[in-house]
Scaffold this active site. Structure first.
Site, PDB file in Angstrom:
ATOM      1  N   ARG A  94       5.576   5.734  -3.505  1.00 42.63           N
ATOM      2  CA  ARG A  94       4.907   5.010  -2.787  1.00 42.63           C
ATOM      3  C   ARG A  94       5.541   5.020  -1.287  1.00 42.63           C
ATOM      4  O   ARG A  94       6.654   4.173  -1.110  1.00 42.63           O
ATOM      5  CB  ARG A  94       4.470   3.676  -3.116  1.00 42.63           C
ATOM      6  CG  ARG A  94       3.409   2.767  -2.360  1.00 42.63           C
ATOM      7  CD  ARG A  94       2.988   1.615  -3.223  1.00 42.63           C
ATOM      8  NE  ARG A  94       1.998   1.018  -2.440  1.00 42.63           N
ATOM      9  CZ  ARG A  94       2.218  -0.331  -1.682  1.00 42.63           C
ATOM     10  NH1 ARG A  94       3.484  -0.901  -2.014  1.00 42.63           N
ATOM     11  NH2 ARG A  94       1.348  -0.849  -1.261  1.00 42.63           N
ATOM     12  N   HIS A 193       9.447 -11.537  -2.103  1.00 39.29           N
ATOM     13  CA  HIS A 193      10.502 -10.369  -2.582  1.00 39.29           C
ATOM     14  C   HIS A 193      11.772 -10.462  -2.176  1.00 39.29           C
ATOM     15  O   HIS A 193      12.203 -10.408  -0.792  1.00 39.29           O
ATOM     16  CB  HIS A 193       9.739  -8.940  -2.011  1.00 39.29           C
ATOM     17  CG  HIS A 193       8.397  -8.832  -2.422  1.00 39.29           C
ATOM     18  ND1 HIS A 193       8.129  -7.968  -3.481  1.00 39.29           N
ATOM     19  CD2 HIS A 193       7.160  -9.200  -1.825  1.00 39.29           C
ATOM     20  CE1 HIS A 193       6.835  -7.839  -3.719  1.00 39.29           C
ATOM     21  NE2 HIS A 193       6.279  -8.395  -2.790  1.00 39.29           N
TER      22      HIS A 193
END
Length: 233
Positions: A94, A193
């Site tokens: 990705r 994250h």
């Protein structure tokens, strides 16, 4: 947070956020941040003895410092996987220009697999952090929300499903200052994250990977393989 659900599996693809949400957040943050936001809120030096990981890809090599002194669990998880050869032969599954490039799914050994983005380490596998044994419950590691290191360009950050303790082997490299992914910035988004490293050499390789042509699912049209990951302690 919004997720893509795969029609080929019962697992959520591990990702920072959707392409649409990313664009929306970047527009919002661009309006809010001052012109000097490319500067890090924290500076790290390899003089502290942190490990250095060398990533040899099919399009070039880059190196990253792992913030073992600030993120011992997440760094040790990465080192354990790298030293076992786990990452060798996988592909970037990705990439989104001006956002990030994502890697680390074991399914991506076959870059054409529709399951890319859903895999992780073997459930019940373990690694050591000093003298402490950490078991990957369901293939995942504990969230390490300790050091507030921002998701600035060229930092390595853990991918997850949005659920607590859902990170495993997948991570992404930021190519923009994605402050809305910082775990302490709940005012910007619910995404969390944690950063555990930063590219210190070969940034042009990371940039080139981020600019590769992709299909509508953000998968590179021309597979980009990780030939090897070596760690120097």
């Amino acid at each position: 947070i919004i997720f893509f659900f795969s029609i080929f599996a019962d697992r959520i693809p591990i990702q920072p956020c959707t392409h649409h949400m990313m664009a929306m957040m970047l527009r919002r943050i661009t309006r809010r941040l001052p012109s000097n936001t490319a500067l890090s809120k924290a500076f790290f030096s390899t003089s502290n003895g942190n490990p250095i990981a060398t990533f040899e890809t099919s399009v070039g090599t880059f190196k990253a410092e792992l913030f073992e002194d600030k993120m011992p669990i997440t760094s040790a998880n990465f080192v354990d996987l790298a030293e076992s050869g786990y990452y060798d032969g996988l592909h970037f599954h990705r990439t989104i220009q001006n956002f990030m490039i994502q890697f680390g799914c074991p399914v991506s050994k076959d870059p054409a697999s529709p399951m890319c983005g859903t895999g992780g380490p073997q459930p019940g596998s373990s690694f050591m952090v000093g003298e402490e044994k950490i078991v990957r419950q369901d293939g995942n590691i504990p969230d390490e929300f300790e050091a507030e290191i921002t998701n600035e360009p060229m930092t390595l950050s853990m991918a997850n499903t949005g659920r607590p303790n859902s990170g495993g082997s997948q991570f992404f490299i930021n190519t923009n200052h994605n402050e809305f992914l910082d775990f302490w910035r709940s005012d910007l988004s619910p995404s969390k994250h944690p950063v555990f490293g930063k590219v210190i050499e070969g940034t042009e390789v990371v940039t080139a990977i981020s600019q590769t042509a992709t299909n509508p699912s953000d998968k590179p049209l021309e597979p980009i393989e990780m030939l090897s990951v070596k760690v120097e302690k």
